[in-house]
Design a protein around this motif. Structure first.
Motif, PDB file in Angstrom:
ATOM      1  N   ILE A 229      -5.152  -0.419  60.907  1.00 20.80           N
ATOM      2  CA  ILE A 229      -5.639  -1.797  60.917  1.00 20.80           C
ATOM      3  C   ILE A 229      -4.593  -2.787  60.400  1.00 20.80           C
ATOM      4  N   PRO A 230      -3.845  -2.500  59.321  1.00 21.29           N
ATOM      5  CA  PRO A 230      -2.809  -3.452  58.881  1.00 21.29           C
ATOM      6  C   PRO A 230      -1.754  -3.734  59.953  1.00 21.29           C
ATOM      7  N   VAL A 231      -1.369  -2.682  60.695  1.00 21.85           N
ATOM      8  CA  VAL A 231      -0.395  -2.874  61.777  1.00 21.85           C
ATOM      9  C   VAL A 231      -0.983  -3.785  62.851  1.00 21.85           C
ATOM     10  N   ALA A 232      -2.242  -3.502  63.224  1.00 22.65           N
ATOM     11  CA  ALA A 232      -2.908  -4.335  64.239  1.00 22.65           C
ATOM     12  C   ALA A 232      -3.034  -5.773  63.748  1.00 22.65           C
ATOM     13  N   SER A 233      -3.348  -5.940  62.469  1.00 27.05           N
ATOM     14  CA  SER A 233      -3.493  -7.293  61.905  1.00 27.05           C
ATOM     15  C   SER A 233      -2.165  -8.035  61.921  1.00 27.05           C
ATOM     16  N   TYR A 234      -1.100  -7.320  61.554  1.00 28.20           N
ATOM     17  CA  TYR A 234       0.218  -7.957  61.536  1.00 28.20           C
ATOM     18  C   TYR A 234       0.588  -8.481  62.923  1.00 28.20           C
ATOM     19  N   TRP A 235       0.484  -7.610  63.932  1.00 24.87           N
ATOM     20  CA  TRP A 235       0.919  -8.014  65.264  1.00 24.87           C
ATOM     21  C   TRP A 235      -0.018  -9.043  65.896  1.00 24.87           C
ATOM     22  N   THR A 236      -1.268  -9.040  65.509  1.00 22.03           N
ATOM     23  CA  THR A 236      -2.189 -10.056  66.019  1.00 22.03           C
ATOM     24  C   THR A 236      -1.834 -11.421  65.454  1.00 22.03           C
TER      25      THR A 236
END
Length: 537
Positions: A229-236
Motif C-alpha cells: 500500500i505505501p508503494v501504491a500511495s507514493y505512485w498515486t
C-alpha cells in the motif's frame, strides 16, 4: 510573459527534473523508505468515501470531448447524473478543507519553482504523516480537483459569464482553446491518468475497509498488500503531482510548455499505475476470498446454533435460511404474483421444499394437489401452514439465460411461496442442508413448526405415500400412520399404479414380495423398504 521569458521558464522547468525518470522508477523501496518511516497515523477514522464521491464528480465533468475539440470548446458531460449532497457527506471536507488548500498551494508553488516531482511528493507526505494511506491519497486528489475543476469550469462558461471570461483571460484560456486540437492528445493522456488514479484510490480504500475481525497478520495476501500500500500511495500521489503540474504550467506558462517529455512522463505513470492496480486487485481478491470463507463458516455455525435453541417464533430461523437483510422482499407469492416479505410466514407451520431446477412437472402437480387438500384440512389460523420452494443452485455455476427462463417457468407454475431468486440462498445454507438434512440434489421437504423447530427433516416420502392425510407432516404423524397400516402389497401400489400387481420378475415386485413374506419388526424398517420400493420405480 514574452517568448524569451517563457523559454527561460521552460528551461528551468525541464532542468528541475520534474520526473527524475532514472532514479524514480529504479527502486520503489528506496523511494518510499522515508515516508514509511515517518508514517504515524493518529488513529482518527475519516470516512473519505463521501469526499471522494465529490472529487470524482469534479473529475468526471472535467473532460474534453472529441467533438468539443473540433469546435474549440468544451462539451458538457450531460450523461452524468446530477448529485445532491446532504450535510453528512461534507463533514470530512469541513474538517480537512484547510489541509486540502495547503496541499494545492504546495503543489503549485513547488511546480513553478522547478522542484522535482519526487521532492514535491515527499513534501506532501510530510504534511500528511498523521493520516492513513487512503486519507493521504484522497486529500491530495481533492487538492488536484480544485485546480483541475477550476480550469475546466472556466473553459465551459467563459463565453457566457463576464466574470468567468475575465478569469479565463488571466489564466490564458482563450489562447489554450485556440490550440485545443493540437493539445487534445495530451489532454487525452492526462484524462487517462486521472481515471486510473481514481481506480487505484478506490482500491486502497477498499483494502482499508476490509473487516479486520476476519483478517490476521498470518494471511500472506494481507501482509503483502499491507506492505505494498505505501508503494501504491507514493505512485498515486506522484501521479497526481504530475497531473497538477501539467495544468499549473499550462495556465501560467502557456500551451508552449507542453513537450515530448511531458507526454512520456504521463504515459510512464499510466503504465506504472496499471501494474500497481493489477497487483493490488489480485491481493485484495485473495483477501476477500479468505474473508468470504471465514464469513461462510461463521454463518454455517450460526445456523447450527440457531436450530439448537428455542425461539418465540420462526423469524430468526427463516431469515438465516432465506435472507438475513431487510433491504429487499425475498419471497415471491405464487397466488398474487408479487414479491412479499418473510412476515407472511411468521408463526406458521412452514414446509421448506429444497430442490434444484430439475424438479419435474409431475412432481409439481402432485405437490399442488396435496398442498390444496392439506390447506383444506387446516382451516383454523393457528394450524395453518405455508409451503416455500427454496431453489438450490451451484453458486459457482454461471447463471445463464436458459437457467433464468427455466427458473422463472417453475416459479410461475407454483401456487405457493418461492424464494425470489436463487442468489438469495448463500453457500452456508447449502452446506447446512447438505450436512444436517442430507440434501443430495433430490427434493426434500423440511417441516418447521411456528417456533422454527424441525418437526420433520424430510416429509417428502410421507407426502408421496399418504398425501394430505399426512398433515401436519411431522415425524410423529408419520410414525402413527405406519402403525395404522397393514403391511401388504396393495399398500405399496395404492395410488401409484395397479398394474404393478401384475409385474413379474421386476425389482419392484422383488421388494414388494420381501415386504409381504417377511413383515418388518419395526416402523423404521417398513419405511426403509417403502423408500427402497419408491426409488426402484
Amino acid at each position: 510573459m514574452n517568448s524569451i521569458g517563457k523559454l527561460g521558464a521552460m528551461q528551468q522547468f525541464v532542468k528541475g527534473g520534474r520526473m527524475m525518470p532514472a532514479a524514480a522508477i529504479s527502486d520503489d523501496s528506496v523511494l518510499v523508505k522515508k515516508i514509511v518511516t515517518e508514517h504515524n497515523p493518529e488513529g482518527i477514522e475519516y470516512d473519505v468515501r463521501p469526499l471522494l464521491q465529490i472529487v470524482e464528480d469534479v473529475l468526471i465533468r472535467s473532460t474534453l470531448s472529441s467533438e468539443g475539440v473540433t469546435t474549440g470548446a468544451l462539451a458538457r458531460v450531460d450523461h452524468v447524473e446530477d448529485r445532491s449532497y446532504h450535510p453528512g457527506q461534507t463533514n470530512t471536507l469541513e474538517a480537512l478543507s484547510a489541509k486540502i488548500d495547503r496541499i494545492s498551494c504546495e503543489i503549485s508553488y513547488k511546480t513553478l519553482g522547478g522542484v522535482d516531482a519526487h521532492s514535491t511528493t515527499v513534501g506532501i507526505f510530510d504534511m500528511l504523516t498523521i493520516f492513513k494511506w487512503d486519507v493521504k491519497i484522497v486529500l491530495t486528489l481533492a487538492a488536484f480537483a480544485l485546480t483541475y475543476g477550476e480550469f475546466w469550469l472556466l473553459a465551459q462558461i467563459h463565453d457566457k459569464n463576464q466574470l468567468a471570461k475575465s478569469m479565463a483571460i488571466l489564466k490564458q484560456l482563450p489562447s489554450i482553446m485556440e490550440h485545443a486540437n493540437s493539445l487534445k492528445p495530451r489532454f487525452d493522456t492526462l484524462n487517462d491518468l486521472v481515471r486510473i488514479i481514481v481506480e487505484v484510490t478506490k482500491c486502497v480504500i477498499e483494502f482499508h475497509d476490509l473487516p479486520s475481525q476476519y483478517i490476521t497478520q498470518d494471511i500472506t495476501a494481507y501482509t503483502t498488500a499491507n506492505n505494498y500500500i505505501p508503494v501504491a500511495s507514493y505512485w498515486t500521489i506522484r501521479s497526481i503531482v504530475a497531473c497538477a503540474a501539467q495544468i499549473t504550467s499550462l495556465t501560467t506558462l502557456g500551451y508552449e510548455i507542453f513537450t515530448s517529455t511531458d507526454a512520456w512522463e504521463l504515459s510512464t505513470l499510466i503504465f506504472k499505475l496499471k501494474n500497481i492496480i493489477d497487483h493490488l486487485r489480485q491481493l485484495l481478491n485473495s483477501c476477500r476470498e479468505h474473508i468470504g470463507k471465514k464469513m461462510d463458516a461463521e454463518a454455517y455455525h450460526m445456523l447450527r446454533d440457531l436450530f439448537s435453541k428455542p425461539h418465540t417464533d420462526n423469524m430468526k430461523v427463516l431469515k438465516a435460511l432465506i435472507y438475513a437483510q431487510d433491504d429487499i422482499l425475498p419471497l415471491y407469492d405464487g397466488v398474487t404474483k408479487k414479491r412479499v416479505s418473510l412476515e407472511a410466514l411468521r408463526r406458521k407451520n412452514v414446509l421448506l421444499l429444497f430442490s434444484g431446477m430439475e424438479i419435474s412437472t409431475d412432481e409439481l402437480l402432485i405437490l399442488e394437489q396435496i398442498y390444496n387438500e392439506s390447506k383444506a384440512h387446516a382451516p383454523r389460523m393457528e394450524s395453518r401452514y405455508e409451503l416455500v420452494w427454496i431453489p438450490i443452485v451451484d453458486p459457482n455455476s454461471e447463471w445463464t439465460e436458459a437457467k433464468k427462463k427455466q427458473f422463472e417457468s417453475l416459479q410461475e407454475n407454483m401456487s405457493w411461496y418461492s424464494v425470489y431468486h436463487p442468489s438469495l440462498i448463500g453457500k452456508p445454507v447449502i452446506w447446512f442442508i447438505q450436512s444436517e438434512w442430507k440434501y443430495k440434489n433430490k427434493p426434500i421437504l423440511v417441516v418447521l413448526d411456528p417456533q422454527g423447530r424441525v418437526s420433520c427433516p424430510n416429509a417428502i416420502h410421507m407426502m408421496w405415500i399418504w398425501g394430505s392425510a399426512a398433515y401436519p407432516f411431522t415425524s410423529s404423524r408419520e410414525e402413527a400412520l405406519w402403525k395404522e397400516e397393514t403391511w401388504r402389497l396393495e399398500l405399496l401400489v395404492d395410488g401409484i399404479d395397479q398394474e404393478i400387481l401384475n409385474w413379474r420378475g421386476s425389482r419392484a415386485l422383488s421388494v414388494a414380495a420381501t415386504c409381504t413374506c417377511s413383515p418388518p419388526s419395526s416402523a423404521a424398517m417398513m419405511k426403509k423398504l417403502m423408500r427402497t420400493f419408491l426409488s426402484a420405480l
